[in-house]
Design a protein around this motif. Structure first.
Motif, PDB file in Angstrom:
ATOM      1  N   ARG A  68      -2.673  -7.476   9.684  1.00 23.38           N
ATOM      2  CA  ARG A  68      -3.455  -6.321  10.145  1.00 23.38           C
ATOM      3  C   ARG A  68      -4.508  -6.713  11.182  1.00 23.38           C
ATOM      4  O   ARG A  68      -5.088  -5.845  11.828  1.00 23.38           O
ATOM      5  CB  ARG A  68      -4.142  -5.647   8.958  1.00 23.38           C
ATOM      6  CG  ARG A  68      -3.162  -4.957   8.044  1.00 23.38           C
ATOM      7  CD  ARG A  68      -3.884  -4.165   6.984  1.00 23.38           C
ATOM      8  NE  ARG A  68      -2.946  -3.468   6.142  1.00 23.38           N
ATOM      9  CZ  ARG A  68      -3.069  -3.346   4.821  1.00 23.38           C
ATOM     10  NH1 ARG A  68      -4.102  -3.875   4.207  1.00 23.38           N
ATOM     11  NH2 ARG A  68      -2.177  -2.696   4.128  1.00 23.38           N
TER      12      ARG A  68
ATOM     13  N   HIS B 174      10.933  -4.392  10.093  1.00 24.99           N
ATOM     14  CA  HIS B 174      11.680  -3.131   9.989  1.00 24.99           C
ATOM     15  C   HIS B 174      13.091  -3.229  10.561  1.00 24.99           C
ATOM     16  O   HIS B 174      14.029  -2.679   9.990  1.00 24.99           O
ATOM     17  CB  HIS B 174      10.923  -1.999  10.702  1.00 24.99           C
ATOM     18  CG  HIS B 174       9.668  -1.579   9.981  1.00 24.99           C
ATOM     19  ND1 HIS B 174       8.898  -0.512  10.378  1.00 24.99           N
ATOM     20  CD2 HIS B 174       9.047  -2.084   8.878  1.00 24.99           C
ATOM     21  CE1 HIS B 174       7.863  -0.375   9.552  1.00 24.99           C
ATOM     22  NE2 HIS B 174       7.928  -1.328   8.648  1.00 24.99           N
TER      23      HIS B 174
ATOM     24  N   GLU C  31       9.650   3.177   7.388  1.00 25.35           N
ATOM     25  CA  GLU C  31       8.267   3.542   7.648  1.00 25.35           C
ATOM     26  C   GLU C  31       7.993   3.487   9.144  1.00 25.35           C
ATOM     27  O   GLU C  31       8.635   2.753   9.895  1.00 25.35           O
ATOM     28  CB  GLU C  31       7.320   2.576   6.903  1.00 25.35           C
ATOM     29  CG  GLU C  31       6.773   3.146   5.633  1.00 25.35           C
ATOM     30  CD  GLU C  31       6.117   4.524   5.817  1.00 25.35           C
ATOM     31  OE1 GLU C  31       5.745   4.900   6.931  1.00 25.35           O
ATOM     32  OE2 GLU C  31       6.002   5.231   4.818  1.00 25.35           O
ATOM     33  N   LYS C  32       7.005   4.250   9.554  1.00 27.92           N
ATOM     34  CA  LYS C  32       6.577   4.166  10.941  1.00 27.92           C
ATOM     35  C   LYS C  32       5.734   2.912  11.136  1.00 27.92           C
ATOM     36  O   LYS C  32       5.102   2.478  10.165  1.00 27.92           O
ATOM     37  CB  LYS C  32       5.829   5.421  11.385  1.00 27.92           C
ATOM     38  CG  LYS C  32       4.739   5.934  10.443  1.00 27.92           C
ATOM     39  CD  LYS C  32       3.654   5.023   9.965  1.00 27.92           C
ATOM     40  CE  LYS C  32       2.725   4.408  10.935  1.00 27.92           C
ATOM     41  NZ  LYS C  32       1.603   3.674  10.252  1.00 27.92           N
TER      42      LYS C  32
ATOM     43  N   LEU D  50       0.823  -1.216   0.000  1.00 30.42           N
ATOM     44  CA  LEU D  50       0.000   0.000   0.000  1.00 30.42           C
ATOM     45  C   LEU D  50       0.858   1.267   0.000  1.00 30.42           C
ATOM     46  O   LEU D  50       0.721   2.123  -0.882  1.00 30.42           O
ATOM     47  CB  LEU D  50      -0.867  -0.062   1.259  1.00 30.42           C
ATOM     48  CG  LEU D  50      -2.117   0.769   1.345  1.00 30.42           C
ATOM     49  CD1 LEU D  50      -3.116   0.339   0.288  1.00 30.42           C
ATOM     50  CD2 LEU D  50      -2.732   0.595   2.740  1.00 30.42           C
ATOM     51  N   ILE D  51       1.752   1.364   0.962  1.00 27.42           N
ATOM     52  CA  ILE D  51       2.524   2.613   1.077  1.00 27.42           C
ATOM     53  C   ILE D  51       3.765   2.578   0.183  1.00 27.42           C
ATOM     54  O   ILE D  51       4.182   3.604  -0.345  1.00 27.42           O
ATOM     55  CB  ILE D  51       2.891   2.908   2.564  1.00 27.42           C
ATOM     56  CG1 ILE D  51       3.366   4.358   2.736  1.00 27.42           C
ATOM     57  CG2 ILE D  51       3.949   1.974   3.094  1.00 27.42           C
ATOM     58  CD1 ILE D  51       2.269   5.353   2.768  1.00 27.42           C
TER      59      ILE D  51
ATOM     60  N   ASP E  33      10.828  -6.982  -3.176  1.00 29.88           N
ATOM     61  CA  ASP E  33       9.609  -7.545  -2.581  1.00 29.88           C
ATOM     62  C   ASP E  33       9.439  -8.953  -3.142  1.00 29.88           C
ATOM     63  O   ASP E  33       9.347  -9.116  -4.365  1.00 29.88           O
ATOM     64  CB  ASP E  33       8.398  -6.651  -2.957  1.00 29.88           C
ATOM     65  CG  ASP E  33       7.126  -7.036  -2.207  1.00 29.88           C
ATOM     66  OD1 ASP E  33       6.872  -8.251  -2.045  1.00 29.88           O
ATOM     67  OD2 ASP E  33       6.379  -6.134  -1.811  1.00 29.88           O
TER      68      ASP E  33
ATOM     69  N   ASN F 244       5.610  -4.181   9.833  1.00 32.13           N
ATOM     70  CA  ASN F 244       6.303  -3.673  11.025  1.00 32.13           C
ATOM     71  C   ASN F 244       7.357  -4.625  11.584  1.00 32.13           C
ATOM     72  O   ASN F 244       8.455  -4.206  11.956  1.00 32.13           O
ATOM     73  CB  ASN F 244       5.289  -3.412  12.147  1.00 32.13           C
ATOM     74  CG  ASN F 244       4.247  -2.392  11.750  1.00 32.13           C
ATOM     75  OD1 ASN F 244       4.445  -1.659  10.793  1.00 32.13           O
ATOM     76  ND2 ASN F 244       3.142  -2.343  12.471  1.00 32.13           N
TER      77      ASN F 244
HETATM   78  N1  LIG Z   1       3.393   6.633   6.598  1.00 30.63           N
HETATM   79  C1  LIG Z   1       2.156   6.193   6.459  1.00 30.63           C
HETATM   80  O1  LIG Z   1       1.200   6.945   6.452  1.00 30.63           O
HETATM   81  C2  LIG Z   1       1.927   4.715   6.300  1.00 30.63           C
HETATM   82  C3  LIG Z   1       0.754   4.268   5.666  1.00 30.63           C
HETATM   83  C4  LIG Z   1       0.580   2.895   5.499  1.00 30.63           C
HETATM   84  C5  LIG Z   1       1.526   2.009   5.995  1.00 30.63           C
HETATM   85  N2  LIG Z   1       2.638   2.471   6.641  1.00 30.63           N
HETATM   86  C6  LIG Z   1       3.634   1.534   7.159  1.00 30.63           C
HETATM   87  O2  LIG Z   1       4.275   0.924   6.048  1.00 30.63           O
HETATM   88  C7  LIG Z   1       4.543  -0.458   6.323  1.00 30.63           C
HETATM   89  C8  LIG Z   1       3.860  -1.307   5.263  1.00 30.63           C
HETATM   90  O3  LIG Z   1       2.482  -1.131   5.345  1.00 30.63           O
HETATM   91  P1  LIG Z   1       1.504  -1.463   4.100  1.00 30.63           P
HETATM   92  O4  LIG Z   1       0.157  -1.071   4.554  1.00 30.63           O
HETATM   93  O5  LIG Z   1       2.065  -0.867   2.869  1.00 30.63           O
HETATM   94  O6  LIG Z   1       1.616  -3.042   4.073  1.00 30.63           O
HETATM   95  P2  LIG Z   1       1.303  -4.035   2.858  1.00 30.63           P
HETATM   96  O7  LIG Z   1       0.973  -5.344   3.473  1.00 30.63           O
HETATM   97  O8  LIG Z   1       0.340  -3.398   1.915  1.00 30.63           O
HETATM   98  O9  LIG Z   1       2.718  -4.143   2.104  1.00 30.63           O
HETATM   99  C9  LIG Z   1       3.847  -4.773   2.642  1.00 30.63           C
HETATM  100  C10 LIG Z   1       4.686  -5.270   1.490  1.00 30.63           C
HETATM  101  O10 LIG Z   1       5.906  -5.828   2.004  1.00 30.63           O
HETATM  102  C11 LIG Z   1       6.215  -6.966   1.215  1.00 30.63           C
HETATM  103  N3  LIG Z   1       7.161  -7.838   1.916  1.00 30.63           N
HETATM  104  C12 LIG Z   1       6.891  -8.853   2.781  1.00 30.63           C
HETATM  105  N4  LIG Z   1       8.051  -9.443   3.162  1.00 30.63           N
HETATM  106  C13 LIG Z   1       9.058  -8.799   2.524  1.00 30.63           C
HETATM  107  C14 LIG Z   1      10.464  -8.954   2.497  1.00 30.63           C
HETATM  108  N5  LIG Z   1      11.071  -9.893   3.239  1.00 30.63           N
HETATM  109  N6  LIG Z   1      11.191  -8.118   1.737  1.00 30.63           N
HETATM  110  C15 LIG Z   1      10.582  -7.166   0.993  1.00 30.63           C
HETATM  111  N7  LIG Z   1       9.243  -6.984   0.953  1.00 30.63           N
HETATM  112  C16 LIG Z   1       8.495  -7.780   1.719  1.00 30.63           C
HETATM  113  C17 LIG Z   1       4.858  -7.629   0.968  1.00 30.63           C
HETATM  114  O11 LIG Z   1       4.916  -8.525  -0.130  1.00 30.63           O
HETATM  115  C18 LIG Z   1       4.000  -6.397   0.687  1.00 30.63           C
HETATM  116  O12 LIG Z   1       3.986  -6.069  -0.692  1.00 30.63           O
HETATM  117  C19 LIG Z   1       4.035  -0.710   7.741  1.00 30.63           C
HETATM  118  O13 LIG Z   1       5.114  -0.535   8.623  1.00 30.63           O
HETATM  119  C20 LIG Z   1       3.029   0.399   7.969  1.00 30.63           C
HETATM  120  O14 LIG Z   1       2.896   0.767   9.327  1.00 30.63           O
HETATM  121  C21 LIG Z   1       2.856   3.812   6.763  1.00 30.63           C
END
Ligand SMILES: NC(=O)c1ccc[n+]([C@@H]2O[C@H](COP(=O)([O-])OP(=O)(O)OC[C@H]3O[C@@H](n4cnc5c(N)ncnc54)[C@H](O)[C@@H]3O)[C@@H](O)[C@H]2O)c1
Length: 345
Positions: free
Chosen positions: A166, A77, A94-95, A15-16, A37, A74
């Motif tokens: 989640r 990280h 990312e946070k 997503l992010i 990824d 998370n």
């Molecule tokens: N700053 C913001 O406003 C904001 C918004 C959303 C999410 N976030 C943070 O961003 C992070 C991701 O959230 P998201 O909602 O995008 O999650 P998500 O589940 O949509 O995406 C996570 C991605 O990481 C990939 N992944 C898994 N294992 C991996 C690995 N070993 N190496 C590389 N990639 C791998 C997954 O395949 C997936 O595509 C979280 O820490 C979340 O808290 C921040």
């Protein structure tokens, strides 16, 4: 400006991560070095868009990126951040910085020891509205702070929870969403000295909480409250008021109110309210609003990360700030679990 763009890799194209990729592609100072990824979805997306794709990253190899953005779940990280730091690659994580204070401490210690820049994705601090609010508070326009109150009342769609992590404990709105608010509140109002909290999972019934109420005492004596839920349709949240992300329809409402002895300020409207001509509830209450064109602070964060790498600028939100915000979140989680208030050092 150097002719060579700063080559950034994005770990985690979810997503992010995909929004980071878009901003990198739009930023003249940056270039997308690779998308890291292991998922088939990320591989297919990269093939479709013509991005270089790697299933994993060990920091080795001749073609290293100039910087890495860690946008993985998370719990990954710390591992991913430490890999980048060990390879001497500046990293924006990312946070939340980590899924535990111990993990975040490890990251901050490793980065400081290695002299590698570590930034945290508390991107709201890159918004000019926040910079202006901070300047007005610091200039004493509100007088000594007395109280702050904010809302994160939002309706996440049911399919948001189709991703297993989640629904699990530790991945709920306290860690995922409240951490943005706490980081902002610390930034604007000062350090938080004590918290108490109640959390509930009654609305969605997952292991993770869906709603919570928090009380705060600040080191400067101010008091604060914040209520949050991902199960309430409402116009009052940063997401639905700040207009920073076009994915959310902006409501034009305020969601955070900061009160001092002289005046009150609402955000993100940047409306300063005070009695004139004399401070008394019998006198007219005048509100003056400053407006800013909407800015996407995620983009501003990428631009600043490029300057960190290219020009040696300090990160606007260094790892240590992410650690301190996480300490408050852990204290809130502890307070919610025990029913006892928690003091922070
Ligand atoms: N700053 C913001 O406003 C904001 C918004 C959303 C999410 N976030 C943070 O961003 C992070 C991701 O959230 P998201 O909602 O995008 O999650 P998500 O589940 O949509 O995406 C996570 C991605 O990481 C990939 N992944 C898994 N294992 C991996 C690995 N070993 N190496 C590389 N990639 C791998 C997954 O395949 C997936 O595509 C979280 O820490 C979340 O808290 C921040």
């Amino acid at each position: 400006m150097s002719a060579n763009p700063v080559r950034l890799a994005v770990m985690g194209a979810g997503l992010i991560g995909r929004r980071h990729i878009e901003h990198i592609l739009a930023e003249p100072m940056a270039a997308l070095q690779s998308v890291i990824d292991p998922s088939a979805e990320a591989q297919a997306l990269a093939a479709e868009r013509g991005w270089r794709w790697q299933p994993g990253f060990d920091g080795a190899g001749p073609d290293k990126p100039d910087g890495v953005i860690v946008a993985t779940p998370n719990a990954m990280h710390v591992e991913h951040g430490l890999t980048a730091i060990a390879s001497g690659i500046p990293v924006l994580i990312e946070k939340p910085l980590a899924d535990s204070v111990e993990g975040a401490e490890k990251l901050v210690a490793a980065a400081e020891k290695a002299g590698v820049p570590l930034a945290v994705g508390h991107h709201r601090r890159h918004n000019p509205i926040i910079a202006r609010a901070k300047a007005r508070i610091a200039a004493g326009e509100l007088g000594p702070l007395v109280a702050v109150h904010g809302f994160f009342w939002i309706a996440k769609p049911d399919d948001y929870f189709n991703v297993t992590w989640r629904r699990e404990s530790g991945a709920g709105p306290i860690l995922i969403n409240l951490i943005h608010e706490i980081d902002l509140i610390r930034h604007l109002c000062g350090e938080i000295a004590e918290v108490s909290a109640i959390a509930s999972n009654q609305q969605r019934g997952f292991a993770v909480e869906d709603s919570a109420a928090v009380m705060m005492r600040f080191a400067n004596g101010a008091l604060g409250t914040f209520t949050l839920s991902d199960a309430i349709p409402s116009p009052w949240s940063w997401e639905l008021t700040s207009a920073e992300n076009p994915a959310y329809a902006a409501t034009g409402e305020a969601y955070l109110m900061i009160g001092g002895r002289e005046a009150s300020l609402s955000l993100p409207r940047l409306e300063l309210w005070q009695h004139k001509p004399v401070k008394s509830w019998w006198q007219p209450m005048i509100g003056e609003r400053e407006s800013f064109p909407p800015v996407d602070p995620l983009r501003a964060q990428i631009t600043q990360f490029c300057r960190v790498i290219r020009d040696g600028e300090a990160p606007l939100v260094p790892g240590r700030e992410g650690l301190e915000s996480l300490r408050v979140i852990e204290a809130i989680r502890q307070a919610a679990a025990t029913g006892q208030s928690v003091r922070l050092a």
